[in-house]
Design a protein around this motif. Structure first.
Motif, PDB file in Angstrom:
ATOM      1  N   ASN B 396       0.831  -1.206   0.000  1.00  0.00           N
ATOM      2  CA  ASN B 396       0.000   0.000   0.000  1.00  0.00           C
ATOM      3  C   ASN B 396       0.864   1.254   0.000  1.00  0.00           C
ATOM      4  OD1 ASN B 396      -1.448  -2.286   1.693  1.00  0.00           O
ATOM      5  ND2 ASN B 396      -3.006  -1.109   0.602  1.00  0.00           N
ATOM      6  N   LEU B 397       1.958   1.212   0.760  1.00  0.00           N
ATOM      7  CA  LEU B 397       2.851   2.373   0.804  1.00  0.00           C
ATOM      8  C   LEU B 397       3.464   2.636  -0.568  1.00  0.00           C
ATOM      9  CD1 LEU B 397       4.734   1.833   4.194  1.00  0.00           C
ATOM     10  CD2 LEU B 397       2.963   3.531   3.704  1.00  0.00           C
ATOM     11  N   THR B 398       3.688   1.563  -1.321  1.00  0.00           N
ATOM     12  CA  THR B 398       4.362   1.712  -2.611  1.00  0.00           C
ATOM     13  C   THR B 398       3.390   1.678  -3.777  1.00  0.00           C
ATOM     14  OG1 THR B 398       4.701  -0.675  -2.698  1.00  0.00           O
ATOM     15  CG2 THR B 398       6.471   0.633  -1.748  1.00  0.00           C
ATOM     16  N   GLY B 399       2.155   1.292  -3.537  1.00  0.00           N
ATOM     17  CA  GLY B 399       1.142   1.257  -4.594  1.00  0.00           C
ATOM     18  C   GLY B 399       1.165   0.012  -5.458  1.00  0.00           C
ATOM     19  N   ILE B 400       2.058  -0.934  -5.154  1.00  0.00           N
ATOM     20  CA  ILE B 400       2.208  -2.111  -6.035  1.00  0.00           C
ATOM     21  C   ILE B 400       1.072  -3.117  -5.839  1.00  0.00           C
ATOM     22  CG2 ILE B 400       4.727  -1.882  -6.163  1.00  0.00           C
ATOM     23  CD1 ILE B 400       4.918  -4.166  -4.088  1.00  0.00           C
ATOM     24  N   PRO B 401       0.861  -3.998  -6.849  1.00  0.00           N
ATOM     25  CA  PRO B 401      -0.211  -4.994  -6.737  1.00  0.00           C
ATOM     26  C   PRO B 401       0.222  -6.186  -5.878  1.00  0.00           C
ATOM     27  CG  PRO B 401       0.921  -5.246  -8.832  1.00  0.00           C
ATOM     28  CD  PRO B 401       1.545  -4.052  -8.157  1.00  0.00           C
ATOM     29  N   GLY B 402      -0.753  -6.825  -5.248  1.00  0.00           N
ATOM     30  CA  GLY B 402      -0.446  -8.002  -4.443  1.00  0.00           C
ATOM     31  C   GLY B 402      -1.652  -8.920  -4.356  1.00  0.00           C
ATOM     32  N   ILE B 403      -1.371 -10.213  -4.238  1.00  0.00           N
ATOM     33  CA  ILE B 403      -2.466 -11.176  -4.161  1.00  0.00           C
ATOM     34  C   ILE B 403      -2.218 -12.127  -2.997  1.00  0.00           C
ATOM     35  CG2 ILE B 403      -1.471 -13.002  -5.621  1.00  0.00           C
ATOM     36  CD1 ILE B 403      -4.239 -13.157  -7.031  1.00  0.00           C
ATOM     37  N   SER B 404      -3.309 -12.629  -2.431  1.00  0.00           N
ATOM     38  CA  SER B 404      -3.212 -13.746  -1.489  1.00  0.00           C
ATOM     39  C   SER B 404      -4.005 -14.889  -2.088  1.00  0.00           C
ATOM     40  CB  SER B 404      -3.794 -13.359  -0.128  1.00  0.00           C
ATOM     41  OG  SER B 404      -3.866 -14.508   0.707  1.00  0.00           O
ATOM     42  N   LEU B 405      -3.390 -16.073  -2.128  1.00  0.00           N
ATOM     43  CA  LEU B 405      -4.156 -17.237  -2.591  1.00  0.00           C
ATOM     44  C   LEU B 405      -3.825 -18.435  -1.717  1.00  0.00           C
ATOM     45  CD1 LEU B 405      -2.732 -18.872  -5.818  1.00  0.00           C
ATOM     46  CD2 LEU B 405      -1.465 -17.210  -4.505  1.00  0.00           C
TER      47      LEU B 405
END
Lengths: 438, 449
Positions: B396-405
């Motif tokens: 969130n601080l860097t704006g990058i995408p992330g996923i949890s699976l």
């Protein structure tokens, strides 16, 4: 010890853009049914977001350029946080640390220079109406674009303030960015007033903010009152402190609204809902090129044509009138009519420029020219007659009301069927009236 | 066939083949909700939809004519006059809103215990928290109470509950999905994203809800497009970074083992595992709590008691705590030491990731240091609660995408695998997740309810 006032001004001007600063609602709110020009954004509903109105930014840049400011290639919107019922988000989107326009100046008629600290973009609040015990909120004005222009503390008397306010109003109208109507609240003034011993270079350690005074006349009265109050206090050896004061018109005095201890901490921080405002030089240059010739540049140009200073200022009053005058000048040159004669005609006859063509007045002047009365003796006879017929104005003038001479000039013009040389008439009248006085 | 067990993609296919009408689809879900929601408390508001593909919407997203409370007492009776952009986009695609899901008040929390309307129970074990803040959406997807759901993620609020409930949760690159209509917590960090039963579903919902709308000024001009060939192209040769900082003290050893097994699996699938370093990660939580709370203190100012019918005393304890923290760090005299300093360190965290991404395509690690915990376990220790977001906050601080699976279980509770991508490269994150999902059977596990 004598004291001198140190005054800085903050002017808020509402832009007459089509839509509001951050939403698509119409910004033309004046006199509209309450809460009809609203949407989730300007009502500050949960989840709504601001979106920048580019036209407003362009208008702010125009104002900045006209005031000789530097336009920041990178500036930021910031949140000014405070609670008030007319502020639906609990903060105003404004600029603080990184304003759009910085460091300008404007020259007053007296030749004195007022430095501009900044001109920045922000949004207006809603409007409260108090009815008995109830308070009603109208959000039509909420989010209307505002530009705030802040000067350095360069004013020392109310005459300068008058001239500055008049110049800004004229500028806004020239640029077509606002109606700048003070009665309607399009243009509002706040003053920071303090006094210091004459000769002292440093700024005083305090300043009194005069706020929420919605008439220009009251603002001038409040400033005058404050200068007197503060001077007297210092003479008595009292210590003055930072505070906000309002104006009580009934008592004709200022009153304390907020002391230093109660001052707001606005907790400014960059508005995270909006990107940085990045402008390239090309765009700034483009806007610069689109600016009209400014009123003071116009009157300077007229002065170079040997037009009397006050007439040069008069014909440059509005962009429409000056345009008319410029057209008349062009035409007059072809026919050998002197610029001052054209200025005289416009100042004295006040032709309806929407109905009369510039070429027509040149024809008029040429026709009348044959019979112009510029013989001093002849004019003196007419002037004496005009004074005789209008003793009231003569007395007023002698009592110091300089404007009263206009009525007497009018009288001479009438007696001469408009053929008297207005410039000379004024000279002769002044001479006669002062002679009588002595 | 059990209608409610179908993924979004499967549901669309079944509807196309006319295996059942939309009425039956809605009815099946509504019946299941009526049956299970009293136990789970995932929904705050249920909409008797008859048509469309039933989607669950986190109650922090504005829905026209449907009560939107942000799980707060202060908005108890608020019915918005407008739809958030994502809602309009979903409706255009034939989705319907089947209900509004519970979450921590104003999306502030990691356990759902901050909701003014009671906790959500974890479908895998109802004595455990579902995670937060999008706990209701995660539980609704895990318990098959919707085809898919929307959540919002400010510091991990999509990914962490997805991890704790064993579903797919995707936080897109900041600026990919419009925030218009999302009741703001921290504007520079908030992002709406899908919570789904499969990676493919997440990609599809992303395609539906992304793209500029002329309302969110921070959006990128490009719309997210799913390229199926890319999604299914595997990860042979892909460089996957493993940050040593994400495997240090604080990470439950059993969770660590599950993540390491997943990394091994990815290696088997042809990826190259590279160690990377994110040295400023240790400051991320501190930076986050200053910047986030600063924005919170301002964003919640509009609930001033003049409108919406409730006074500020109606805020819950966590909301009050963050308003006070934020007001403090923005106050004159403190700005330089707190807000301004945190903003600088945020840049350092960004630079860490930029540096790492010069070497690798994605970064992998745990989502949460532990599996779902007991109700009340961290309630009187806010700091312990805050630290549960240590792995998710940097995205969130860097704006990058992330996923949890889903990638396994510890003590019969799901563990999520965290895949982080480059700014704007949401596709590679989904591609990696898809490859892992297809090579394992974790997605087939369902909670017994």
């Amino acid at each position: 010890m004598t004291y001198e006032p140190v005054i800085g001004l903050e002017v808020h001007v509402e832009l007459s853009t089509k839509s509001k600063m951050f939403c698509r609602c119409s910004a033309d709110y004046f006199g509209k049914e309450p809460n009809t020009h609203t949407c989730p954004v300007c009502l500050g509903l949960p989840g709504a977001l601001p979106y920048i109105n580019e036209q407003a930014i362009d208008d702010c840049i125009k104002i900045g350029l006209a005031l000789n400011c530097t336009i920041s290639e990178k500036s930021l919107f910031e949140r000014k946080n405070y609670f008030y019922p007319d502020l639906p988000k609990g903060y105003q989107i404004s600029q603080y640390r990184w304003p759009l326009c910085v460091g300008g100046k404007i020259t007053l008629d007296s030749g004195e220079i007022i430095r501009i600290n900044r001109a920045h973009q922000e949004e207006d609040t809603g409007k409260l109406t108090h009815k008995g015990k109830d308070t009603l909120i109208d959000f039509n004005r909420s989010g209307v674009p505002l530009v705030e222009i802040v000067t350095e503390p360069d004013f020392t008397d109310v005459e300068q303030i008058r001239d500055y306010a008049k110049k800004l109003q004229q500028l806004f109208r020239y640029l077509g960015v606002s109606n700048a109507d003070m009665e309607r609240g399009d243009m509002r003034l706040e003053a920071n007033v303090s006094v210091r011993p004459e000769g002292q270079k440093e700024l005083p350690s305090y300043r009194v903010e005069l706020k929420n005074i919605n008439s220009f006349r009251f603002m001038v009265a409040a400033v005058e009152y404050e200068i007197k109050r503060q001077t007297e206090a210092l003479e008595k050896g009292e210590k003055l402190s930072q505070e906000t004061r309002g104006w009580d018109e009934d008592k004709r005095q200022t009153y304390l609204q907020r002391s230093k201890e109660e001052a707001h901490d606005y907790r400014y921080f960059p508005e995270p809902d909006l990107p940085e405002l990045i402008l390239d030089q090309k765009k700034i240059e483009q806007i610069k090129k689109s600016l009209p010739e400014l009123p003071w540049d116009k009157s300077n140009r007229y002065k170079e044509l040997n037009i009397r200073v006050e007439d040069a200022v008069r014909v440059a009053e509005s962009i429409e009138l000056s345009q008319f005058f410029d057209d008349a000048l062009k035409h007059g040159k072809k026919h050998g009519v002197k610029p001052q004669d054209i200025a005289n005609y416009i100042v004295n006859k006040k032709p309806d420029i929407e109905k009369v063509l510039p070429t027509q007045i040149i024809e008029d002047i040429k026709d009348k020219k044959v019979g112009v009365i510029d013989n001093n003796e002849q004019l003196e006879v007419l002037a004496k007659q005009a004074i005789e017929e209008n003793k009231k104005s003569a007395e007023d003038f002698k009592a110091g009301k300089e404007n009263a001479i206009q009525a007497l000039i009018g009288g001479v013009m009438r007696l001469s069927s408009g053929k008297a040389d207005a410039g000379k008439v004024k000279e002769i009248l002044t001479k006669l009236l002062l002679e009588i006085k002595n | 066939m059990n209608i409610t067990q179908l993924t979004l993609t499967e549901t669309i296919e079944a509807l196309k083949r006319k295996e059942f009408p939309e009425e039956d689809l809605n009815k099946a879900y509504l019946e299941r909700i009526k049956d299970l929601n009293p136990k789970l408390n995932a929904y705050l508001e249920i909409v008797e939809s008859k048509k469309g593909i039933p989607a669950a919407i986190k109650d922090v997203i504005s829905t026209r004519g449907i009560k939107t409370t942000a799980s707060s007492k202060i908005l108890e009776n608020y019915i918005p006059p407008y739809n958030g952009t994502v809602i309009n986009k979903l409706l255009e695609q034939g989705a319907s809103i089947i209900g509004k899901t519970n979450h921590d008040e104003f999306a502030m929390g990691s356990s759902n215990e901050n909701s003014a309307y009671g906790v959500v129970k974890n479908p895998w074990n109802i004595s455990k928290v579902p995670g937060g803040s999008s706990g209701g959406s995660a539980a609704a997807v895990a318990a098959d109470l919707c085809v898919f759901a929307l959540g919002s993620d400010t510091g991990g609020s999509i990914r962490q509950p997805a991890s704790l409930c064993g579903v797919v949760g995707f936080k897109p690159t900041y600026g990919t999905v419009s925030r218009y209509g999302l009741i703001a917590m921290a504007s520079s960090l908030d992002q709406i994203g899908p919570m789904t039963k499969s990676v493919e579903d997440a990609a599809l919902v992303m395609e539906w809800i992304s793209g500029p709308d002329g309302y969110d000024a921070n959006m990128s001009s490009e719309k997210f497009k799913v390229k199926n060939e890319k999604l299914q192209s595997g990860i042979r040769g892909l460089k996957i970074g493993v940050p040593s900082e994400y495997f240090e003290e604080g990470l439950d050893p059993k969770v660590k083992q599950v993540i390491q097994d997943a990394i091994k699996k990815l290696e088997e699938l042809g990826a190259e595992i590279v160690e990377v370093s994110l040295p400023h990660s240790q400051y991320a939580v501190a930076v986050y709590y200053i910047l986030m709370s600063s924005e919170v203190s301002s964003n919640l100012a509009r609930f001033d008691g003049i409108r919406y019918g409730k006074g500020r005393d109606q805020f819950g304890a966590e909301a009050k705590r963050r308003i006070m923290l934020g007001t403090y760090s923005l106050s004159s005299g403190y700005w330089d030491d707190y807000y301004a300093q945190a903003a600088k360190v945020r840049t350092l965290v960004k630079q860490d990731f930029e540096k790492a991404y010069q070497k690798v395509d994605v970064i992998i690690g745990p989502v949460s240091p532990t599996v779902a915990w007991d109700f009340g376990a961290k309630l009187d220790d806010p700091l312990a609660m805050y630290l549960s977001d240590i792995y998710t906050i940097p995205a969130n601080l860097t704006g990058i995408p992330g996923i949890s699976l889903p990638c396994g279980f510890v003590d019969d509770l799901p563990v999520g695998l965290h895949i982080l991508g480059k700014f704007g490269d949401d596709m590679t994150v989904l591609q990696t997740a898809y490859a892992y999902e297809q090579a394992t059977d974790w997605r087939k596990e369902k909670p017994k309810l």
